[in-house]
Design an enzyme around this catalytic site. Structure first.
Site, mmCIF file in Angstrom:
data_model
loop_
_atom_site.group_PDB
_atom_site.id
_atom_site.type_symbol
_atom_site.label_atom_id
_atom_site.label_comp_id
_atom_site.label_asym_id
_atom_site.label_seq_id
_atom_site.Cartn_x
_atom_site.Cartn_y
_atom_site.Cartn_z
ATOM 1 N N GLU A 122 35.705 47.183 59.386
ATOM 2 C CA GLU A 122 35.445 45.936 58.650
ATOM 3 C C GLU A 122 35.192 44.805 59.648
ATOM 4 O OE1 GLU A 122 34.994 44.767 55.388
ATOM 5 O OE2 GLU A 122 34.697 42.925 56.530
ATOM 6 N N GLY A 150 21.143 36.226 41.989
ATOM 7 C CA GLY A 150 21.415 37.642 42.231
ATOM 8 C C GLY A 150 21.879 37.916 43.650
ATOM 9 N N GLY A 193 22.553 34.311 34.853
ATOM 10 C CA GLY A 193 23.247 35.609 34.808
ATOM 11 C C GLY A 193 24.744 35.390 34.872
ATOM 12 N N LYS A 213 36.898 40.232 56.450
ATOM 13 C CA LYS A 213 38.266 40.372 55.941
ATOM 14 C C LYS A 213 38.370 41.574 55.018
ATOM 15 C CE LYS A 213 39.774 35.575 55.992
ATOM 16 N NZ LYS A 213 39.899 34.383 55.155
ATOM 17 N N HIS A 226 49.256 43.024 14.689
ATOM 18 C CA HIS A 226 48.908 41.772 14.011
ATOM 19 C C HIS A 226 49.862 40.663 14.437
ATOM 20 C CE1 HIS A 226 47.489 39.157 10.835
ATOM 21 N NE2 HIS A 226 48.749 38.901 10.517
HETATM 22 C C1 LIG Z 1 30.901 34.883 42.828
HETATM 23 C C2 LIG Z 1 31.159 36.325 42.506
HETATM 24 C C3 LIG Z 1 31.964 36.673 41.447
HETATM 25 C C4 LIG Z 1 32.209 38.001 41.165
HETATM 26 N N1 LIG Z 1 33.032 38.308 40.114
HETATM 27 C C5 LIG Z 1 33.280 39.595 39.816
HETATM 28 C C6 LIG Z 1 34.169 39.937 38.764
HETATM 29 O O1 LIG Z 1 34.755 39.076 38.121
HETATM 30 N N2 LIG Z 1 34.387 41.244 38.514
HETATM 31 C C7 LIG Z 1 33.760 42.234 39.219
HETATM 32 O O2 LIG Z 1 33.989 43.403 38.946
HETATM 33 N N3 LIG Z 1 32.915 41.941 40.226
HETATM 34 C C8 LIG Z 1 32.659 40.647 40.542
HETATM 35 N N4 LIG Z 1 31.841 40.348 41.586
HETATM 36 C C9 LIG Z 1 31.172 41.457 42.307
HETATM 37 C C10 LIG Z 1 32.104 42.127 43.308
HETATM 38 O O3 LIG Z 1 32.613 41.165 44.183
HETATM 39 C C11 LIG Z 1 31.331 43.196 44.058
HETATM 40 O O4 LIG Z 1 30.742 44.075 43.142
HETATM 41 C C12 LIG Z 1 32.219 43.995 44.992
HETATM 42 O O5 LIG Z 1 32.844 43.167 45.919
HETATM 43 C C13 LIG Z 1 31.379 45.055 45.711
HETATM 44 O O6 LIG Z 1 32.171 45.796 46.567
HETATM 45 P P1 LIG Z 1 31.547 46.483 47.857
HETATM 46 O O7 LIG Z 1 32.657 47.242 48.476
HETATM 47 O O8 LIG Z 1 30.308 47.181 47.507
HETATM 48 O O9 LIG Z 1 31.084 45.288 48.800
HETATM 49 P P2 LIG Z 1 31.843 44.039 49.410
HETATM 50 O O10 LIG Z 1 33.010 43.647 48.615
HETATM 51 O O11 LIG Z 1 30.775 43.033 49.630
HETATM 52 O O12 LIG Z 1 32.394 44.571 50.784
HETATM 53 C C14 LIG Z 1 31.583 44.941 51.830
HETATM 54 C C15 LIG Z 1 32.350 44.742 53.109
HETATM 55 O O13 LIG Z 1 31.626 45.301 54.178
HETATM 56 C C16 LIG Z 1 31.766 44.489 55.306
HETATM 57 N N5 LIG Z 1 30.642 44.782 56.176
HETATM 58 C C17 LIG Z 1 29.321 44.576 55.953
HETATM 59 N N6 LIG Z 1 28.599 44.994 57.005
HETATM 60 C C18 LIG Z 1 29.470 45.470 57.905
HETATM 61 C C19 LIG Z 1 29.322 46.036 59.190
HETATM 62 N N7 LIG Z 1 28.127 46.206 59.760
HETATM 63 N N8 LIG Z 1 30.435 46.407 59.869
HETATM 64 C C20 LIG Z 1 31.663 46.244 59.308
HETATM 65 N N9 LIG Z 1 31.848 45.716 58.110
HETATM 66 C C21 LIG Z 1 30.770 45.336 57.400
HETATM 67 C C22 LIG Z 1 31.770 43.087 54.751
HETATM 68 O O14 LIG Z 1 32.383 42.180 55.631
HETATM 69 C C23 LIG Z 1 32.561 43.276 53.459
HETATM 70 O O15 LIG Z 1 33.928 43.026 53.645
HETATM 71 C C24 LIG Z 1 31.601 39.013 41.942
HETATM 72 C C25 LIG Z 1 30.799 38.683 43.035
HETATM 73 C C26 LIG Z 1 30.576 37.352 43.320
HETATM 74 C C27 LIG Z 1 29.735 37.009 44.492
#
Ligand SMILES: Cc1cc2nc3c(=O)[nH]c(=O)nc-3n(C[C@H](O)[C@H](O)[C@H](O)COP(=O)(O)OP(=O)(O)OC[C@H]3O[C@@H](n4cnc5c(N)ncnc54)[C@H](O)[C@@H]3O)c2cc1C
Length: 459
Positions: free
Chosen positions: A38, A265, A180, A41, A436
């Site tokens: 990672e 998006g 969205g 964080k 209820h």
């Molecule tokens: C404003 C907002 C509100 C949201 N609200 C919701 C909600 O209410 N409910 C819901 O289900 N989803 C919500 N989402 C979506 C949700 O946050 C994502 O779907 C989810 O975090 C995706 O998980 P992930 O593991 O694919 O990616 P991420 O959570 O993005 O994690 C990817 C990780 O990879 C790390 N990384 C990237 N490249 C590298 C690299 N080269 N080397 C090491 N580490 C790397 C990044 O630092 C990051 O920590 C929201 C998103 C946003 C932006």
């Protein structure tokens, strides 16, 4: 550096967000050796920049509205103002506590947590901070970033959710570009905090991925809340002078605002990470994976937002767990994307699962629908909210879609997902007893009606 035992793992996971850390935790539970890489964080977007902080803002927004609306319930409250420092302290406190808990959880398992920016340098190797981690399997989980539009630089008072989460003031006027999920959630927060809000959406309706009836109801509710929106209209340009942003639309109109929130998006974080060089097939930056989360390269999996589909944290969790179990040889059942619950936490809340009416017609041909208005639901009356539960079923078959809108209706998605995923008939649900007075009864009543035995509803 050559592959040594301490650098060789059953699974090397790139990215410690929802998808990546869920995979690491489950794999460790199953006795597999895991490295989790990672660069930022642990917890990723969801914990630090997404789900959790936005829902804290939405809760603060609800508190502000409750203070405003006390009179309606005979309680003399007055709304004074929103102190963004206080709101941020509360929000950041929630995030910090969960972050600490998650760090402790990962530490407690035998997971090699490697800090730094990783890159795939061979089919089974991730390089990070000069160290080569060799994985019998690689799991790509690098997540997503907030997109913008051509000619729209994120700077000053032009922000994405990343910056908007840390505002230390309430802007008097806000334009939200994109109607969205993220757009309408922020619009809802800003309105409750006291901003004058306008949403600009290029598609014909807000929350266009939802059933059309949900969009209509949300638009009605937003009009009532005096949240303005313009649909079917495209952004054409923007200028910024001091603290004032002028947003030009293709319709010829220009809107002046104190903040432009760009919510158009999220794109996949995959560029420059060695994916293509490793032979992995990408499509517009997304990693293509089959229903077992396998990419076209044997032993390389992809989970979460980098895989086309719903960008939701719980989808990432489920895929991460799936991959760990698959690698461990447990042969887990594949994930039905339509069976993933979706909640939009604006006021009123939207919750849905399965097919919209239009999708169901296309897929199943003959269908039946039923709308149960929250007007007949005691608890919703008590909360002074309106909305409905809409069911979509295959003709004489199971329920294939549940669509709900109204204050707190997100909490009802748990039962809705059981109904969809267990392919329940309306008559199966009709015989279950719903307490209820709860909003949960609305779900029960809708099924009673669709099963031909309505209680507090007309047939
Ligand atoms: C404003 C907002 C509100 C949201 N609200 C919701 C909600 O209410 N409910 C819901 O289900 N989803 C919500 N989402 C979506 C949700 O946050 C994502 O779907 C989810 O975090 C995706 O998980 P992930 O593991 O694919 O990616 P991420 O959570 O993005 O994690 C990817 C990780 O990879 C790390 N990384 C990237 N490249 C590298 C690299 N080269 N080397 C090491 N580490 C790397 C990044 O630092 C990051 O920590 C929201 C998103 C946003 C932006």
């Amino acid at each position: 550096m050559s592959a040594t035992a301490e650098n060789t793992f059953d699974i090397v996971i790139l990215g410690g967000g929802s998808g990546g850390y869920a995979c690491a935790l489950r794999a460790a539970e199953l006795g597999l050796s895991v490295a989790l890489v990672e660069k930022g964080k642990l917890g990723g977007t969801c914990l630090h920049m997404g789900c959790i902080p936005t829902k804290a803002l939405l809760h603060a927004a609800e508190v502000a509205d409750t203070a405003r609306e006390g009179q309606q319930f005979g309680v003399k409250t007055t709304f004074e103002s929103v102190d963004m420092n206080g709101v941020n302290a509360y929000k950041d406190g929630v995030v910090a506590r969960l972050y600490k808990g998650l760090q402790g959880l990962v530490k407690s398992k035998s997971i090699e947590y490697v800090e730094g920016e990783g890159r795939v340098v061979a089919k089974n190797v991730v390089e990070v901070a000069g160290r080569q981690l060799v994985g019998k399997n690689l799991v790509l989980a690098t997540g997503s970033y907030a997109k913008s539009l051509p000619g729209l630089d994120i700077t000053g008072r032009i922000m994405t959710s990343d910056q908007a989460l840390f505002l230390d003031f309430v802007p008097p006027r806000v334009v939200v570009l994109g109607g969205g999920v993220i757009g309408v959630e922020f619009a809802s927060v800003f309105k409750s905090f006291g901003s004058e809000v306008t949403i600009i959406e290029a598609l014909p309706r807000l929350v266009a991925a939802e059933d059309e009836a949900i969009s209509k109801q949300l638009e009605r509710s937003f009009r009532k809340r005096k949240i303005s929106f313009k649909t079917n209209v495209k952004f054409s340009g923007v200028t910024q002078s001091g603290d004032v942003v002028s947003v030009a639309l293709e319709s010829g109109e220009t809107i002046e605002t104190d903040l432009l929130l760009v919510a158009v998006g999220r794109g996949p974080v995959t560029a420059g990470l060695g994916y293509e060089e490793a032979g992995i097939t990408l499509d517009r930056g997304y990693v293509l994976a089959n229903e077992r989360c396998q990419t076209n390269v044997e032993g390389i999996y992809a989970v979460g937002d980098i895989v086309p589909g719903l960008q939701l944290a719980h989808r990432g969790f489920a895929q991460g767990i799936f991959v760990a179990e698959h690698i461990a040889g447990l042969n887990p059942p594949v994930i039905d994307e339509m069976g993933i619950p979706r909640v939009t936490y604006c006021d009123p809340e939207i919750a849905s699962i399965g097919y919209t009416e239009a999708q169901a017609k296309e897929k199943f041909g003959e269908i039946e629908t039923y709308d149960y208005g929250l007007g007949g639901n005691g608890k919703s009356q008590i909360l002074a909210t309106s909305g409905f539960v809409k069911l979509v079923r295959q003709k004489d078959g199971p329920v294939v879609g549940v669509h709900m809108i109204g204050a707190r209706m997100g909490e009802q998605v748990g039962e809705a997902q059981l109904i969809y995923n267990w392919e329940a008939l309306p008559s199966d649900v009709a015989q279950l007893i719903h307490a209820h007075p709860t909003q949960n009864e609305a779900l029960g009543e809708a099924h009673l009606a669709l099963a031909g035995k309505p209680l507090h509803a007309h047939a």
